[in-house]
Scaffold this motif. Sequence first.
Motif, PDB file in Angstrom:
ATOM      1  N   LYS A 156       0.856  -1.186   0.000  1.00  0.00           N
ATOM      2  CA  LYS A 156       0.000   0.000   0.000  1.00  0.00           C
ATOM      3  C   LYS A 156       0.891   1.234   0.000  1.00  0.00           C
ATOM      4  N   LEU A 157       2.027   1.108   0.692  1.00  0.00           N
ATOM      5  CA  LEU A 157       2.961   2.230   0.809  1.00  0.00           C
ATOM      6  C   LEU A 157       4.343   1.773   0.347  1.00  0.00           C
ATOM      7  N   LEU A 158       4.920   2.569  -0.545  1.00  0.00           N
ATOM      8  CA  LEU A 158       6.239   2.238  -1.070  1.00  0.00           C
ATOM      9  C   LEU A 158       7.220   3.294  -0.566  1.00  0.00           C
ATOM     10  N   LEU A 159       8.275   2.838   0.116  1.00  0.00           N
ATOM     11  CA  LEU A 159       9.305   3.758   0.598  1.00  0.00           C
ATOM     12  C   LEU A 159      10.485   3.669  -0.359  1.00  0.00           C
ATOM     13  N   LEU A 160      10.748   4.740  -1.088  1.00  0.00           N
ATOM     14  CA  LEU A 160      11.823   4.717  -2.078  1.00  0.00           C
ATOM     15  C   LEU A 160      13.008   5.525  -1.555  1.00  0.00           C
ATOM     16  N   ASP A 161      14.129   4.833  -1.336  1.00  0.00           N
ATOM     17  CA  ASP A 161      15.310   5.511  -0.801  1.00  0.00           C
ATOM     18  C   ASP A 161      16.281   5.800  -1.949  1.00  0.00           C
ATOM     19  N   GLU A 162      16.213   7.013  -2.468  1.00  0.00           N
ATOM     20  CA  GLU A 162      17.117   7.466  -3.533  1.00  0.00           C
ATOM     21  C   GLU A 162      17.184   6.504  -4.713  1.00  0.00           C
ATOM     22  N   VAL A 163      16.030   6.204  -5.297  1.00  0.00           N
ATOM     23  CA  VAL A 163      16.058   5.308  -6.463  1.00  0.00           C
ATOM     24  C   VAL A 163      16.674   5.987  -7.685  1.00  0.00           C
ATOM     25  N   LEU A 164      16.814   7.300  -7.645  1.00  0.00           N
ATOM     26  CA  LEU A 164      17.352   7.996  -8.820  1.00  0.00           C
ATOM     27  C   LEU A 164      18.844   8.298  -8.696  1.00  0.00           C
ATOM     28  N   ALA A 165      19.390   8.122  -7.476  1.00  0.00           N
ATOM     29  CA  ALA A 165      20.806   8.457  -7.275  1.00  0.00           C
ATOM     30  C   ALA A 165      21.683   7.576  -8.150  1.00  0.00           C
ATOM     31  N   GLY A 166      22.682   8.166  -8.778  1.00  0.00           N
ATOM     32  CA  GLY A 166      23.620   7.409  -9.594  1.00  0.00           C
ATOM     33  C   GLY A 166      23.141   7.172 -11.009  1.00  0.00           C
ATOM     34  N   LEU A 167      21.951   7.669 -11.347  1.00  0.00           N
ATOM     35  CA  LEU A 167      21.469   7.510 -12.717  1.00  0.00           C
ATOM     36  C   LEU A 167      21.801   8.761 -13.528  1.00  0.00           C
ATOM     37  N   ASN A 168      21.985   8.600 -14.835  1.00  0.00           N
ATOM     38  CA  ASN A 168      22.239   9.777 -15.660  1.00  0.00           C
ATOM     39  C   ASN A 168      20.909  10.420 -16.061  1.00  0.00           C
ATOM     40  N   PRO A 169      20.944  11.664 -16.560  1.00  0.00           N
ATOM     41  CA  PRO A 169      19.687  12.387 -16.814  1.00  0.00           C
ATOM     42  C   PRO A 169      18.710  11.623 -17.691  1.00  0.00           C
ATOM     43  N   SER A 170      19.200  10.888 -18.685  1.00  0.00           N
ATOM     44  CA  SER A 170      18.245  10.199 -19.560  1.00  0.00           C
ATOM     45  C   SER A 170      17.605   9.016 -18.835  1.00  0.00           C
TER      46      SER A 170
END
Lengths: 251, 322
Positions: A156-170
């Motif tokens: 029901k609740l998703l805790l996302l801890d920096e899922v975007l860190a380390g990814l490039n802009p695209s």
Amino acid sequence: MSLLAVSRITKRFGGLVAVNDASLVVEQGSITGLIGPNGAGKTTLFAVISGFEAPSEGQIRFDGRDITALPTHVRAKEGIARTFQIVQPFAGLSVAENIAVGAHLRHARRDDALALARDVARRVGLGAELDKSAASLTVAGRKRLELARALATGPKLLLLDEVLAGLNPSEIRDIVPVIRAIRDEGVTILMIEHVMQAVMNLCERVYVLAQGRIIAEGEPRQVCEDQAVIEAYLGKGAAARLSARAGGAHG
Amino acid sequence: MTGRALMPILVAALLIGAIPLFVSANTVLNFLVFTLIIALAAQGWNILGGYGGQFSFGHAAFFGTGAYAAAILQSRFGINAWAAFAIGIAAGAAIGWIIGYLSFRSGLRGSYFALVTLAFAEVFRILANASAITGGAAGLLVKLDVRPENFQFASRAVFVWIALALVVAVLVLTAWIERSRFGAQLVAVRENEGAAKALGVDTLKVKLTAIALSAGVTAAAGALYVQYFLYIDANIAYGTWISVEALLAPIIGGAGTVLGPLVGAVTLHGLGEITKTLAGRVPGIDLVAFGALLIVAVAFAPDGIIGLARRLRARIGGGGGA
């Protein structure tokens, strides 16, 4: 109605106060952001919410129930799933098997779990990598795997801890719509994020944690102009200097 | 379960089961029974160590408990041998659960868990060596009375088949675990316990189930040892030798695979016998061969013989396609 209510949580490690009297509320169906400078206590707060750490003080209510004393796996059963900032794949297993472990939470049969795993993998863009070893995935692939495993538990609740860190802009551009789609299918999201462009894009409400305390909350744009927030990131007096410079430019 | 998973088990069972039909030499049959007992003990270790990643260095604690329970119940309480055998398995599983509860509850992992299991086995060995009910250092004899209802047979071939039946039963059990939710969660615990918890796996319960199963299987090996040799003492039952055998066979054969422990036990003891025959008079030469094989396995086949075979097959398959 609020799905998650964190009230007055304090977490001490010996003499260090990692989280200090922090309260926040996550509304059902929202994407809520948790931002703050490095070392502010964001990940510790996540660990407390997901049950990896017991709080020193305070209470956590989920879906109207007090869950402060429940162990991690029971919270997962109740509907709280988390991803890890430092990705934690089951390296010896395939992508499908990784996701199936999450799917097994609500599916006893292996075939059902694998079918759900395939379905979830497609939703996060891992459909083509199902039979690959998790260890062979790129950083972006591993982030998606974290997301897929958590999603497969049917939260029901998703805790996302920096899922975007380390990814490039695209890569970030690719994954932002995935996160929005997950919310649109009815999963409430609380995310720790440093990539402000994504926070601005996704979050309806943002909490700012600095030195363990919540120092600001509100809509993303409003929070970014908050004096206390600017000073927490850039140092004391930064807000005044910035506005002086802006004023000077205008004058 | 699919036929594909059961096929190799059937082949292995037929290959080994046919040997007593063609060979009647006692040395060969002795070798077979002993190797199968080791394989059974190793299969037990494989459930906890191979699939669960909890490396026990003290599976002697379970082997010995199965052995002593079977021996004591028969010789001191006159209980039927088959019933004593079953109780021996249950006793081993119970001891496994208790040791698991004490160590997993306190969060022991890796080398700490290995050391604690070693310590338990040693404590049991010392207790068994000193107490009256186990016959102390003199050991315990089971009365020779060759009748099927006493789990004693005139023909060694029958023992080969019984040992083989137990090994095959555990092969099927392991193949089932591999394809079950419990198995998926057990492997998840091995790969990353924190991530498993976050995905709703009750890691304590999974580990306790695994250690109870593991200990029960190894206890069956101990109880079978007693039925075959009709004698047990503390250094056999709780000795370090069986802890080492139980973990060496799966590591050589392929830990966390269905056939690994059996392949490892056959390879180790086959090689041991060959070295003994070739180098005859040198005492302990088979142990030197064990050591050499272990070094070779760790250096060149870290996933054991099964892992090596899979890699070779993948390479040949890939080469054929190219």
